[in-house]
Design a protein around this motif. Structure first.
Motif, PDB file in Angstrom:
ATOM      1  N   ASP A  16      47.217 -17.214 -34.604  1.00  0.00           N
ATOM      2  CA  ASP A  16      46.838 -18.627 -34.673  1.00  0.00           C
ATOM      3  C   ASP A  16      47.905 -19.505 -34.010  1.00  0.00           C
ATOM      4  N   PRO A  17      47.908 -19.603 -32.664  1.00  0.00           N
ATOM      5  CA  PRO A  17      47.112 -18.834 -31.694  1.00  0.00           C
ATOM      6  C   PRO A  17      47.928 -17.673 -31.148  1.00  0.00           C
ATOM      7  N   ALA A  18      47.326 -16.889 -30.230  1.00  0.00           N
ATOM      8  CA  ALA A  18      48.047 -15.798 -29.572  1.00  0.00           C
ATOM      9  C   ALA A  18      49.100 -16.403 -28.654  1.00  0.00           C
ATOM     10  N   GLU A  19      50.378 -16.157 -28.958  1.00  0.00           N
ATOM     11  CA  GLU A  19      51.453 -16.805 -28.207  1.00  0.00           C
ATOM     12  C   GLU A  19      51.831 -16.026 -26.960  1.00  0.00           C
ATOM     13  N   LEU A  59      56.359 -20.263 -24.036  1.00  0.00           N
ATOM     14  CA  LEU A  59      56.067 -18.872 -24.390  1.00  0.00           C
ATOM     15  C   LEU A  59      56.306 -18.003 -23.170  1.00  0.00           C
ATOM     16  N   ASP A  60      57.401 -17.274 -23.184  1.00  0.00           N
ATOM     17  CA  ASP A  60      57.758 -16.420 -22.053  1.00  0.00           C
ATOM     18  C   ASP A  60      57.379 -14.980 -22.384  1.00  0.00           C
ATOM     19  N   ALA A  88      54.836 -15.855 -14.822  1.00  0.00           N
ATOM     20  CA  ALA A  88      54.217 -17.125 -15.219  1.00  0.00           C
ATOM     21  C   ALA A  88      54.635 -17.427 -16.648  1.00  0.00           C
ATOM     22  N   ILE A  89      54.834 -18.707 -16.930  1.00  0.00           N
ATOM     23  CA  ILE A  89      55.244 -19.141 -18.259  1.00  0.00           C
ATOM     24  C   ILE A  89      54.082 -19.896 -18.891  1.00  0.00           C
ATOM     25  N   LYS A 135      49.720 -23.274 -18.143  1.00  0.00           N
ATOM     26  CA  LYS A 135      50.502 -22.192 -17.538  1.00  0.00           C
ATOM     27  C   LYS A 135      51.203 -22.711 -16.294  1.00  0.00           C
ATOM     28  N   LEU A 136      52.461 -22.293 -16.123  1.00  0.00           N
ATOM     29  CA  LEU A 136      53.238 -22.642 -14.940  1.00  0.00           C
ATOM     30  C   LEU A 136      53.616 -21.349 -14.232  1.00  0.00           C
TER      31      LEU A 136
END
Length: 558
Positions: A346-349, A280-281, A259-260, A251-252
């Motif tokens: 798979d997985p939770a984006e 993943l935004d 956070a992205i 995470k950034l």
């Protein structure tokens, strides 16, 4: 206190403040010089005399001449210890607090060297630490500037060190800053993926922007190990394992509000590990259904279907066509305090508060089917399954839709009609398909034309061949072409727009399913009912000036 230089109450106050703020006592003591009357120089002289160590004036030390990489950079800053000279197996270290035995023990353990203590003034020590950090990061400015110069970095990372795991410093400042700049550039460019690709003679980084991969830089081969190691550390992956693929997340934080997330995948190749980071935004799922590109009638049909008390809504399309964003946009509409929503992915984006999200784990036995069974015991209202891959998952999803639950999922098919025959081919009985599926949405993502677009003339024959009706070529509009400007970096496109085929399963289509009809028969019936297929929806976007004819022809079939 024993020498009468510090009052007991003042010493206790400073010690308490240091404990509360998790700082060193020497920090608080020097910081309170006005209140105590003790300056940094006086404290240093007292410590040197009392503990029998030599006193050194750090103004005579050149930060560039300090032995580099002897003491871990994290320890230098955290413990206030600087190595100033190394001879054989002995290391002279500068400290302002020689009573900090724990710090000295850590340095001794990390370096495996015998230490010679030299006492220095605390304020000058802090300046030296700051100066040494800046010296170590001199390559940064060139490295992350507008014109990247890798020469400085290559001198710091010889090929031999790059191949030796023990020599890899995961906190190497240029690599850290380079990775940070890449991530920020990718987010700024609207990229969906970042590819780090090692080859025999070169190493390259590519961004996928608006569905197209483009090369952004070729860093030196010497940094590939450090770069991969840094990414693995941030993603909590095993840095020692290079033989098998690994998956992780990082995470950034761009700000306190945004956070992205990055989904990280590593893959062993012939010349090193390739890393792909999916950006993943979460804000994409909160744009609202109007921003996705649905036509007004398509939006009305979709929102009506998802707000029914039970049934199954399926979204279909190839990888990267925006299926997850569409599903989460629908879930956001339904995400209310009085509704229980559970998802298996798979997985939770995209992580959203108020939705119970589960990552499937086949190795641990948590499959889509097992997750679905658990959901049905959790008093659900709405269930979202990341993908229907097999008969077992399809069967449970159909039964859930028939027993009073709204079920949403995705399938990999080319269009909406073929989704129904795909379920039948999996082994789901036609009666169950007809009684459970209420709507299917097929989608593609086409690149959106930039504002620099210009009208063009393809000719009537070309437009008719593309699928336009002759009545639509009335001269009241003209298709646009991509041109290219600074805003779109010469591509002519900026962003993407969705092209959709929204097909409700009507009674007539149910009858075709029950009779075992083909996807062609279902498509013909949908056309009679006014459903626009992907090509027709795309041509409408061309007429509206949103995208080009080339884009629509490239991502849709007749």
């Amino acid at each position: 206190m024993q020498q009468g230089k510090l009052r007991p109450d003042r010493a206790e106050s400073l010690a308490r403040r240091a404990a509360q703020s998790n700082t060193l006592f020497i920090d608080e003591l020097v910081g309170a010089a006005e209140a105590t009357g003790l300056k940094a120089g006086e404290i240093a002289r007292f410590a040197a005399e009392t503990f029998g160590h030599p006193l050194l004036d750090l103004t005579a030390i050149d930060a560039d001449q300090l032995p580099s990489d002897v003491i871990d950079k994290k320890l230098v800053g955290a413990l206030r210890v600087v190595g100033i000279r190394k001879r054989g197996n002995r290391l002279a270290v500068a400290v302002s607090d020689p009573t900090n035995v724990q710090a000295l023990d850590q340095v001794k353990f990390q370096t495996q060297l015998a230490l010679e203590i030299v006492v220095v003034e605390h304020d000058k020590l802090l300046k030296l630490i700051e100066s040494s950090v800046q010296t170590a990061g001199k390559a940064l400015e060139k490295f992350v500037g507008d014109e990247i110069d890798f020469g400085e970095l290559l001198t710091e990372v010889p090929d031999s060190a790059a191949q030796d795991d023990s020599a890899i410093d995961i906190d190497d400042a240029p690599v850290v800053r380079f990775l940070q700049k890449l991530l920020l550039d990718a987010i700024g460019d609207g990229a969906s993926d970042i590819h780090f690709e090692p080859y025999e003679k070169f190493y390259r980084v590519r961004f996928r922007v608006d569905g197209i991969l483009r090369e952004v830089t070729q860093p030196p081969l010497a940094i590939k190990e450090r770069l991969v190691t840094r990414i693995k550390v941030l993603s909590r992956l095993d840095i020692a394992e290079k033989r098998v693929p690994q998956d992780g997340r990082m995470k950034l934080a761009l700000s306190a509000q945004r956070a992205i997330d990055f989904r990280v995948s590593t893959l062993p190749t012939l010349f090193g590990e390739k890393v792909v980071m999916r950006i993943l935004d979460p804000s994409q799922a909160k744009m609202g259904i109007d921003a996705l590109g649905y036509e007004p009638e398509q939006k009305a049909v979709l929102t009506d279907a998802i707000q029914r008390p039970y049934g199954m809504v399926l979204v279909t399309g190839p990888t990267g066509s925006g299926k997850t964003v569409s599903l989460y946009t629908c879930l956001n509409i339904l995400n209310q305090p009085g509704v229980n929503i559970s998802t298996a992915e798979d997985p939770a984006e995209i992580q959203i508060a108020g939705i119970n999200q589960v990552n499937v784990n086949d190795k641990a036995g948590l499959t889509f089917a097992n997750a679905m069974r658990s959901f049905l015991r959790q008093d659900p209202d709405i269930i979202m399954v990341g993908e229907i891959r097999d008969l077992e998952t399809a069967d449970i999803a159909v039964k859930a839709a028939q027993t009073g639950h709204m079920v949403m999922s995705t399938l990999h098919t080319n269009n909406a009609p073929s989704t129904l025959t795909r379920l039948a081919n999996m082994g789901v009985p036609p009666f169950n398909i007809a009684s459970s599926v209420i709507l299917i949405t097929a989608q593609r993502l086409a690149r959106r034309l930039c504002t620099c677009k210009e009208p063009t003339d393809f000719g009537e024959d070309a437009l008719l061949a593309a699928g336009f009706a002759r009545s639509a070529l009335d001269g009241s509009w003209a298709p646009y072409k991509a041109v290219g400007c600074d805003r779109c970096k010469g591509s002519g496109y900026k962003g993407r727009v969705g092209i959709y085929e929204v097909m409700p399963v009507t009674e007539a289509i149910q009858n075709i399913i029950l009779k075992g009809g083909s996807s062609i028969e279902i498509a013909q019936q949908a056309q009679r009912e006014g459903v626009k297929n992907l090509r027709q929806s795309g041509l409408l976007k061309v007429r509206q000036g949103m995208t080009s004819l080339e884009e629509v022809l490239g991502c849709t079939n007749e």
